[in-house]
Design a protein around this motif. Structure first.
Motif, PDB file in Angstrom:
ATOM      1  N   ASP A 194       4.800  15.354   8.823  1.00 27.15           N
ATOM      2  CA  ASP A 194       4.511  14.545   7.537  1.00 27.15           C
ATOM      3  C   ASP A 194       3.810  15.310   6.624  1.00 27.15           C
ATOM      4  OD1 ASP A 194       5.067  12.021   8.672  1.00 27.15           O
ATOM      5  OD2 ASP A 194       2.870  11.404   9.107  1.00 27.15           O
ATOM      6  N   ARG A 195       4.224  15.191   5.241  1.00 27.11           N
ATOM      7  CA  ARG A 195       3.634  16.106   4.108  1.00 27.11           C
ATOM      8  C   ARG A 195       2.040  15.684   3.803  1.00 27.11           C
ATOM      9  NH1 ARG A 195       7.951  16.972  -0.395  1.00 27.11           N
ATOM     10  NH2 ARG A 195       6.168  18.529  -0.967  1.00 27.11           N
ATOM     11  N   VAL A 196       1.508  16.322   3.383  1.00 32.21           N
ATOM     12  CA  VAL A 196       0.162  16.133   3.122  1.00 32.21           C
ATOM     13  C   VAL A 196      -0.222  16.349   1.655  1.00 32.21           C
ATOM     14  CG1 VAL A 196      -2.235  16.573   3.502  1.00 32.21           C
ATOM     15  CG2 VAL A 196      -0.666  16.896   5.608  1.00 32.21           C
ATOM     16  N   ALA A 197      -0.819  15.356   0.945  1.00 31.03           N
ATOM     17  CA  ALA A 197      -1.114  15.368  -0.525  1.00 31.03           C
ATOM     18  C   ALA A 197      -2.770  15.033  -0.550  1.00 31.03           C
ATOM     19  CB  ALA A 197      -0.219  14.801  -1.407  1.00 31.03           C
ATOM     20  N   VAL A 198      -3.318  15.649  -1.511  1.00 31.72           N
ATOM     21  CA  VAL A 198      -4.703  15.208  -1.731  1.00 31.72           C
ATOM     22  C   VAL A 198      -4.577  14.221  -3.005  1.00 31.72           C
ATOM     23  CG1 VAL A 198      -6.904  15.989  -2.836  1.00 31.72           C
ATOM     24  CG2 VAL A 198      -5.883  17.272  -1.177  1.00 31.72           C
ATOM     25  N   VAL A 199      -5.152  13.124  -3.017  1.00 31.07           N
ATOM     26  CA  VAL A 199      -5.174  11.891  -3.992  1.00 31.07           C
ATOM     27  C   VAL A 199      -6.442  11.917  -4.676  1.00 31.07           C
ATOM     28  CG1 VAL A 199      -3.091  10.833  -3.029  1.00 31.07           C
ATOM     29  CG2 VAL A 199      -5.460  10.190  -2.299  1.00 31.07           C
ATOM     30  N   GLU A 200      -6.538  11.325  -5.806  1.00 30.84           N
ATOM     31  CA  GLU A 200      -7.757  11.225  -6.555  1.00 30.84           C
ATOM     32  C   GLU A 200      -8.700  10.368  -5.848  1.00 30.84           C
ATOM     33  OE1 GLU A 200      -4.676  10.813  -7.833  1.00 30.84           O
ATOM     34  OE2 GLU A 200      -4.630   9.086  -8.762  1.00 30.84           O
ATOM     35  N   ASN A 201      -8.509   9.211  -5.308  1.00 31.82           N
ATOM     36  CA  ASN A 201      -9.468   8.305  -4.712  1.00 31.82           C
ATOM     37  C   ASN A 201      -8.806   7.476  -3.662  1.00 31.82           C
ATOM     38  OD1 ASN A 201      -7.885   6.147  -6.083  1.00 31.82           O
ATOM     39  ND2 ASN A 201      -8.992   6.338  -7.831  1.00 31.82           N
ATOM     40  N   GLU A 202      -9.641   6.620  -2.866  1.00 30.42           N
ATOM     41  CA  GLU A 202      -9.426   5.822  -1.786  1.00 30.42           C
ATOM     42  C   GLU A 202      -8.262   4.676  -2.116  1.00 30.42           C
ATOM     43  OE1 GLU A 202     -13.810   6.248   0.507  1.00 30.42           O
ATOM     44  OE2 GLU A 202     -12.470   4.462   0.626  1.00 30.42           O
ATOM     45  N   ALA A 203      -8.612   4.283  -3.493  1.00 30.53           N
ATOM     46  CA  ALA A 203      -7.523   3.137  -3.860  1.00 30.53           C
ATOM     47  C   ALA A 203      -6.295   3.630  -4.028  1.00 30.53           C
ATOM     48  CB  ALA A 203      -7.891   2.834  -5.270  1.00 30.53           C
ATOM     49  N   ARG A 204      -6.072   4.796  -4.335  1.00 26.91           N
ATOM     50  CA  ARG A 204      -4.750   5.504  -4.470  1.00 26.91           C
ATOM     51  C   ARG A 204      -4.076   5.713  -3.070  1.00 26.91           C
ATOM     52  NH1 ARG A 204       0.038   6.447  -6.045  1.00 26.91           N
ATOM     53  NH2 ARG A 204       0.711   8.514  -6.652  1.00 26.91           N
ATOM     54  N   ALA A 205      -5.196   6.230  -2.319  1.00 26.37           N
ATOM     55  CA  ALA A 205      -4.669   6.784  -0.939  1.00 26.37           C
ATOM     56  C   ALA A 205      -3.978   5.415   0.060  1.00 26.37           C
ATOM     57  CB  ALA A 205      -5.734   7.296  -0.040  1.00 26.37           C
ATOM     58  N   ARG A 206      -4.872   4.204  -0.271  1.00 25.57           N
ATOM     59  CA  ARG A 206      -4.382   3.038   0.270  1.00 25.57           C
ATOM     60  C   ARG A 206      -3.357   2.566  -0.384  1.00 25.57           C
ATOM     61  NH1 ARG A 206      -9.629   1.270   0.141  1.00 25.57           N
ATOM     62  NH2 ARG A 206     -10.758   1.450   2.108  1.00 25.57           N
ATOM     63  N   GLU A 207      -2.979   2.815  -1.653  1.00 25.70           N
ATOM     64  CA  GLU A 207      -1.763   2.006  -2.192  1.00 25.70           C
ATOM     65  C   GLU A 207      -0.815   3.139  -1.642  1.00 25.70           C
ATOM     66  OE1 GLU A 207      -0.253   1.851  -6.869  1.00 25.70           O
ATOM     67  OE2 GLU A 207      -1.277   3.716  -6.246  1.00 25.70           O
ATOM     68  N   VAL A 208      -0.590   4.220  -1.665  1.00 22.88           N
ATOM     69  CA  VAL A 208       0.485   4.993  -0.975  1.00 22.88           C
ATOM     70  C   VAL A 208       0.659   4.755   0.362  1.00 22.88           C
ATOM     71  CG1 VAL A 208       1.125   7.420  -0.461  1.00 22.88           C
ATOM     72  CG2 VAL A 208      -0.011   6.933  -2.847  1.00 22.88           C
ATOM     73  N   THR A 209      -0.508   4.750   1.192  1.00 23.24           N
ATOM     74  CA  THR A 209      -0.123   4.597   2.565  1.00 23.24           C
ATOM     75  C   THR A 209       0.344   3.031   2.795  1.00 23.24           C
ATOM     76  OG1 THR A 209      -2.362   4.263   2.833  1.00 23.24           O
ATOM     77  CG2 THR A 209      -1.612   6.316   3.400  1.00 23.24           C
ATOM     78  N   GLU A 210      -0.176   2.060   2.438  1.00 28.96           N
ATOM     79  CA  GLU A 210       0.368   0.882   2.706  1.00 28.96           C
ATOM     80  C   GLU A 210       1.806   0.445   2.160  1.00 28.96           C
ATOM     81  OE1 GLU A 210      -2.496  -1.935   0.567  1.00 28.96           O
ATOM     82  OE2 GLU A 210      -3.950  -1.279   2.069  1.00 28.96           O
ATOM     83  N   TYR A 211       2.214   1.169   1.109  1.00 26.72           N
ATOM     84  CA  TYR A 211       3.390   1.097   0.748  1.00 26.72           C
ATOM     85  C   TYR A 211       4.549   1.825   1.660  1.00 26.72           C
ATOM     86  CZ  TYR A 211       7.551   2.624  -1.884  1.00 26.72           C
ATOM     87  OH  TYR A 211       9.129   2.994  -2.034  1.00 26.72           O
ATOM     88  N   ARG A 212       4.070   3.044   2.369  1.00 25.30           N
ATOM     89  CA  ARG A 212       5.056   3.805   3.163  1.00 25.30           C
ATOM     90  C   ARG A 212       4.954   2.939   4.444  1.00 25.30           C
ATOM     91  NH1 ARG A 212       2.644  10.000   2.341  1.00 25.30           N
ATOM     92  NH2 ARG A 212       3.853  10.468   0.476  1.00 25.30           N
ATOM     93  N   ALA A 213       3.846   2.231   4.865  1.00 26.91           N
ATOM     94  CA  ALA A 213       3.671   1.611   6.097  1.00 26.91           C
ATOM     95  C   ALA A 213       4.751   0.293   6.081  1.00 26.91           C
ATOM     96  CB  ALA A 213       2.302   1.067   6.335  1.00 26.91           C
ATOM     97  N   ARG A 214       4.659  -0.190   4.763  1.00 22.53           N
ATOM     98  CA  ARG A 214       5.632  -1.279   4.576  1.00 22.53           C
ATOM     99  C   ARG A 214       7.083  -0.922   4.852  1.00 22.53           C
ATOM    100  NH1 ARG A 214       3.033  -2.992   0.291  1.00 22.53           N
ATOM    101  NH2 ARG A 214       4.517  -1.952  -1.184  1.00 22.53           N
ATOM    102  N   GLN A 215       7.233   0.364   4.070  1.00 19.62           N
ATOM    103  CA  GLN A 215       8.627   0.901   3.936  1.00 19.62           C
ATOM    104  C   GLN A 215       9.362   1.223   5.548  1.00 19.62           C
ATOM    105  OE1 GLN A 215      10.727   2.753   1.238  1.00 19.62           O
ATOM    106  NE2 GLN A 215       9.952   0.860   0.342  1.00 19.62           N
TER     107      GLN A 215
END
Ligand code: GTP
Ligand code: MG
Length: 370
Positions: free
Chosen positions: A328-349
């Motif tokens: 898995d590639r790792v990236a630092v994001v600005e905040n928790e909301a962004r982290a949730r958005e990305v990971t929820e999208y990926r989980a859905r995918q």
């Protein structure tokens, strides 16, 4: 979902679908041109057929997560990342342990026997070298398929008493496909039955011409048992790294790759991350695959807590809410909301991808090669 039909894949490569099917069938499954394969498999097929693959972000959600190349003036030298490959029992783990122990004994407080997935050593001339203990060729391939280019140099371990074997050949083709330079370590040179010359000749049959035979590939006779040749090997790696002129920008949000991850009883999810750009710090919010977390602690390869980790540094990351996967590639994001958005999208995918699977057609090539 991230899948493609065999017909469409063939079209995009301007190859015949029947050739794609033939390649896939080598793995022992039947395919029709209307079958779908997942993106990892598609990428491996494409590379196997000699195409270069550029995977684009799948959606706006992913966009900007991994940023563009850094400006030249921000780049600083970074240590090489070395992966050890070779046939079963040729001494990969022993060699890594010996290198690490030599180094630990020389530098830090001794006695580290615990096996870890990645660590950094100092070569005799003072340069740092990062090692990744590959969990096997399949994992290497899977990482590559996911766009994680973690390795700068491959050390091909060949046992001097056994010679070139099937997985030696496999490792050679992996290194070639990844475009990574290779250094040969002829191991077990201490054995009475060792025949390093035979190894050199056999390598020649697989297009590896070592220096002592007039070629370009550095080779070292070593023994993990007696430690013969280890300093020379490290120097060779430092030299190769110098030629490669490896650089990264340390002064930016971190990006990297998970090389190992586990759920620890006491500490929760623990991911060994190789930082590749930028600097990872405690308190950072990170995403990896479909997991995210706030970095609670960073633990170095010698078990010390550190505040930050820069390019080519392997570090244990504590604080993930779930256990990410190797590769898995790792990236630092600005905040928790962004982290949730990305990971929820990926989980859905991921869920969609799973439900789109038809029989064996979408198993990743990494799985097939096991
Ligand atoms: P896998 O992870 O199973 O693929 O094996 P590996 O390549 O990691 O080999 P490993 O380090 O486990 O070594 C296999 C065997 O070879 C062990 O019994 C080691 O003790 C032995 N061995 C490794 N290196 C040397 C060496 O330099 N000399 C001798 N004599 N034995 C060695
Ligand atoms: Mg091993």
């Amino acid at each position: 979902p991230e899948t493609i039909t065999i017909q469409e894949l063939a079209n995009r490569m301007a190859e015949r679908a029947v050739d794609v099917i033939r390649l896939l069938m080598k793995q022992g499954e039947m395919y029709k041109i209307t079958d779908v394969v997942d993106a990892d498999t598609a990428q491996l097929v494409a590379e196997e057929m000699g195409h270069t693959v550029k995977r684009v972000a799948e959606s706006d959600v992913e966009e900007g997560l991994f940023s563009e190349a850094d400006a030249a003036e921000t780049l600083r030298q970074r240590p090489p990342v070395v992966t050890i490959m070779g046939h079963v029992d040729h001494g990969k783990t022993s060699l890594l342990d010996a290198i690490r122990k030599t180094n630990v004994v020389a530098g830090e407080a001794g006695g580290i026997t615990q096996h870890i997935g990645a660590y950094q050593v100092t070569s005799p001339s003072g340069g740092k070298i990062s090692f990744i203990d590959t969990p096997g060729h399949a994992a290497f391939t899977a990482m590559r398929a996911r766009g994680a280019k973690v390795t700068d140099i491959v050390v091909l371990v060949v046992a001097a008493d056994d010679g070139v074997m099937p997985q030696t050949i496999e490792a050679i083709s992996h290194a070639k496909a990844a475009g990574v330079p290779l250094i040969v370590a002829i191991n077990k040179i201490d054995k009475p039955s060792a025949d390093p010359q035979r190894v050199r000749t056999e390598l020649l049959q697989h297009d590896i011409q070592v220096e002592s035979m007039g070629g370009e590939t550095l080779e070292f006779e070593v023994s993990a048992l007696t430690r013969q040749g280890l300093d020379e090997l490290l120097e060779g790696l430092a030299l190769q790294a110098e030629i490669l002129d490896l650089k990264a920008n340390a002064d930016r949000a971190a990006e990297g790759t998970v090389v190992e991850a586990k759920l620890d009883r006491g500490r929760g999810p623990v991911a060994t991350v190789l930082v590749q750009r930028g600097t990872l710090r405690t308190g950072d919010i990170v995403v990896a695959g479909s997991e995210w977390g706030r970095v609670r602690a960073l633990v170095s390869d010698i078990g010390e807590q550190v505040k930050e980790a820069g390019p080519s540094v392997p570090v244990e990351v504590l604080g993930f809410n779930g256990t990410p996967e190797a590769g898995d590639r790792v990236a630092v994001v600005e905040n928790e909301a962004r982290a949730r958005e990305v990971t929820e999208y990926r989980a859905r995918q991921k869920r969609e991808r799973l439900s789109a699977r038809t029989g064996g057609a979408t198993r990743s090539l990494a799985e097939m090669m096991r």
